[in-house]
Design a protein around this motif. Structure first.
Motif, PDB file in Angstrom:
ATOM      1  N   GLU A  18    -115.095 -35.628 -51.220  1.00  0.00           N
ATOM      2  CA  GLU A  18    -114.131 -35.333 -50.156  1.00  0.00           C
ATOM      3  C   GLU A  18    -113.817 -36.561 -49.307  1.00  0.00           C
ATOM      4  N   CYS A  19    -114.863 -37.247 -48.834  1.00  0.00           N
ATOM      5  CA  CYS A  19    -114.636 -38.367 -47.915  1.00  0.00           C
ATOM      6  C   CYS A  19    -114.889 -39.724 -48.555  1.00  0.00           C
ATOM      7  N   GLY A  20    -115.556 -39.748 -49.699  1.00  0.00           N
ATOM      8  CA  GLY A  20    -115.818 -41.005 -50.382  1.00  0.00           C
ATOM      9  C   GLY A  20    -117.058 -41.737 -49.896  1.00  0.00           C
ATOM     10  N   CYS A  21    -117.754 -41.159 -48.932  1.00  0.00           N
ATOM     11  CA  CYS A  21    -118.917 -41.828 -48.345  1.00  0.00           C
ATOM     12  C   CYS A  21    -120.150 -41.726 -49.246  1.00  0.00           C
ATOM     13  N   ILE A  22    -121.027 -42.715 -49.106  1.00  0.00           N
ATOM     14  CA  ILE A  22    -122.338 -42.678 -49.737  1.00  0.00           C
ATOM     15  C   ILE A  22    -123.218 -41.849 -48.804  1.00  0.00           C
ATOM     16  N   MET A  23    -123.572 -40.668 -49.231  1.00  0.00           N
ATOM     17  CA  MET A  23    -124.167 -39.695 -48.329  1.00  0.00           C
ATOM     18  C   MET A  23    -125.595 -40.011 -47.912  1.00  0.00           C
ATOM     19  N   VAL A  24    -126.304 -40.763 -48.696  1.00  0.00           N
ATOM     20  CA  VAL A  24    -127.657 -41.139 -48.290  1.00  0.00           C
ATOM     21  C   VAL A  24    -127.595 -41.997 -47.018  1.00  0.00           C
ATOM     22  N   ALA A  25    -126.490 -42.693 -46.810  1.00  0.00           N
ATOM     23  CA  ALA A  25    -126.304 -43.487 -45.588  1.00  0.00           C
ATOM     24  C   ALA A  25    -125.621 -42.679 -44.492  1.00  0.00           C
ATOM     25  N   LYS A  26    -124.565 -41.967 -44.820  1.00  0.00           N
ATOM     26  CA  LYS A  26    -123.793 -41.241 -43.809  1.00  0.00           C
ATOM     27  C   LYS A  26    -124.632 -40.199 -43.091  1.00  0.00           C
ATOM     28  N   THR A  27    -125.521 -39.542 -43.788  1.00  0.00           N
ATOM     29  CA  THR A  27    -126.329 -38.489 -43.172  1.00  0.00           C
ATOM     30  C   THR A  27    -127.265 -39.048 -42.103  1.00  0.00           C
ATOM     31  N   LYS A  28    -127.485 -40.347 -42.096  1.00  0.00           N
ATOM     32  CA  LYS A  28    -128.377 -40.980 -41.120  1.00  0.00           C
ATOM     33  C   LYS A  28    -127.677 -41.351 -39.819  1.00  0.00           C
ATOM     34  N   LEU A  29    -126.361 -41.244 -39.774  1.00  0.00           N
ATOM     35  CA  LEU A  29    -125.614 -41.597 -38.571  1.00  0.00           C
ATOM     36  C   LEU A  29    -125.472 -40.373 -37.666  1.00  0.00           C
ATOM     37  N   GLN A  30    -125.911 -40.491 -36.434  1.00  0.00           N
ATOM     38  CA  GLN A  30    -125.945 -39.361 -35.505  1.00  0.00           C
ATOM     39  C   GLN A  30    -124.584 -38.674 -35.362  1.00  0.00           C
ATOM     40  N   MET A  57     -98.535 -35.021 -44.029  1.00  0.00           N
ATOM     41  CA  MET A  57     -99.515 -36.021 -43.682  1.00  0.00           C
ATOM     42  C   MET A  57     -99.718 -36.935 -44.895  1.00  0.00           C
ATOM     43  N   SER A  58     -99.767 -38.224 -44.638  1.00  0.00           N
ATOM     44  CA  SER A  58     -99.940 -39.177 -45.737  1.00  0.00           C
ATOM     45  C   SER A  58    -101.354 -39.083 -46.307  1.00  0.00           C
ATOM     46  N   ALA A  59    -101.528 -39.600 -47.503  1.00  0.00           N
ATOM     47  CA  ALA A  59    -102.840 -39.589 -48.147  1.00  0.00           C
ATOM     48  C   ALA A  59    -103.843 -40.388 -47.306  1.00  0.00           C
ATOM     49  N   TRP A  60    -103.400 -41.495 -46.725  1.00  0.00           N
ATOM     50  CA  TRP A  60    -104.287 -42.324 -45.897  1.00  0.00           C
ATOM     51  C   TRP A  60    -104.721 -41.557 -44.643  1.00  0.00           C
ATOM     52  N   SER A  61    -103.793 -40.870 -44.009  1.00  0.00           N
ATOM     53  CA  SER A  61    -104.123 -40.084 -42.822  1.00  0.00           C
ATOM     54  C   SER A  61    -105.089 -38.956 -43.170  1.00  0.00           C
ATOM     55  N   GLU A  62    -104.867 -38.335 -44.297  1.00  0.00           N
ATOM     56  CA  GLU A  62    -105.757 -37.264 -44.755  1.00  0.00           C
ATOM     57  C   GLU A  62    -107.159 -37.803 -45.009  1.00  0.00           C
ATOM     58  N   TYR A  63    -107.261 -38.980 -45.639  1.00  0.00           N
ATOM     59  CA  TYR A  63    -108.556 -39.609 -45.901  1.00  0.00           C
ATOM     60  C   TYR A  63    -109.271 -39.925 -44.591  1.00  0.00           C
ATOM     61  N   LYS A  64    -108.564 -40.516 -43.645  1.00  0.00           N
ATOM     62  CA  LYS A  64    -109.169 -40.865 -42.363  1.00  0.00           C
ATOM     63  C   LYS A  64    -109.651 -39.627 -41.623  1.00  0.00           C
ATOM     64  N   LYS A  65    -108.933 -38.540 -41.753  1.00  0.00           N
ATOM     65  CA  LYS A  65    -109.342 -37.289 -41.120  1.00  0.00           C
ATOM     66  C   LYS A  65    -110.644 -36.790 -41.755  1.00  0.00           C
ATOM     67  N   LYS A  66    -110.747 -36.877 -43.065  1.00  0.00           N
ATOM     68  CA  LYS A  66    -111.939 -36.403 -43.769  1.00  0.00           C
ATOM     69  C   LYS A  66    -113.171 -37.260 -43.479  1.00  0.00           C
ATOM     70  N   ILE A  67    -112.980 -38.564 -43.354  1.00  0.00           N
ATOM     71  CA  ILE A  67    -114.127 -39.448 -43.149  1.00  0.00           C
ATOM     72  C   ILE A  67    -114.695 -39.303 -41.742  1.00  0.00           C
ATOM     73  N   GLY A  68    -113.868 -38.879 -40.789  1.00  0.00           N
ATOM     74  CA  GLY A  68    -114.341 -38.696 -39.419  1.00  0.00           C
ATOM     75  C   GLY A  68    -114.343 -40.001 -38.645  1.00  0.00           C
TER      76      GLY A  68
END
Length: 75
Positions: free
Chosen positions: A54-66, A1-12
């Motif tokens: 792991e996913c690169g997200c800013i968690m204070v924002a991501k945790t607010k998304l249902q 699996m490519s690095a990009w595919s792995e990243y997309k899998k982690k971000i959801g």
């Protein structure tokens, strides 16, 4: 699996720009707080930026998304 595919899998399925879309379902304040507390205790969180290593997200924002998920399945 490519690095990009792995990243997309982690971000959801959610993306950072979903926070700007008024039609995106948001988690309740209690749920977002519970999720963020888990992130704060995680060793994969960059404390300075509140960013997940792991996913690169800013968690204070991501945790607010249902429909957001933790890449480590912690919430």
């Amino acid at each position: 699996m490519s690095a990009w595919s792995e990243y997309k899998k982690k971000i959801g399925e959610t993306r950072p720009w979903h926070m700007l879309d008024s039609s995106t379902q948001k988690a309740s304040a209690e749920e977002a707080g519970r999720r963020y507390d888990i992130c704060l205790s995680c060793d994969r969180l960059i404390k300075l930026t509140k960013q997940c290593k792991e996913c690169g997200c800013i968690m204070v924002a991501k945790t607010k998304l249902q429909n957001a998920t933790c890449p480590l399945n912690k919430w």
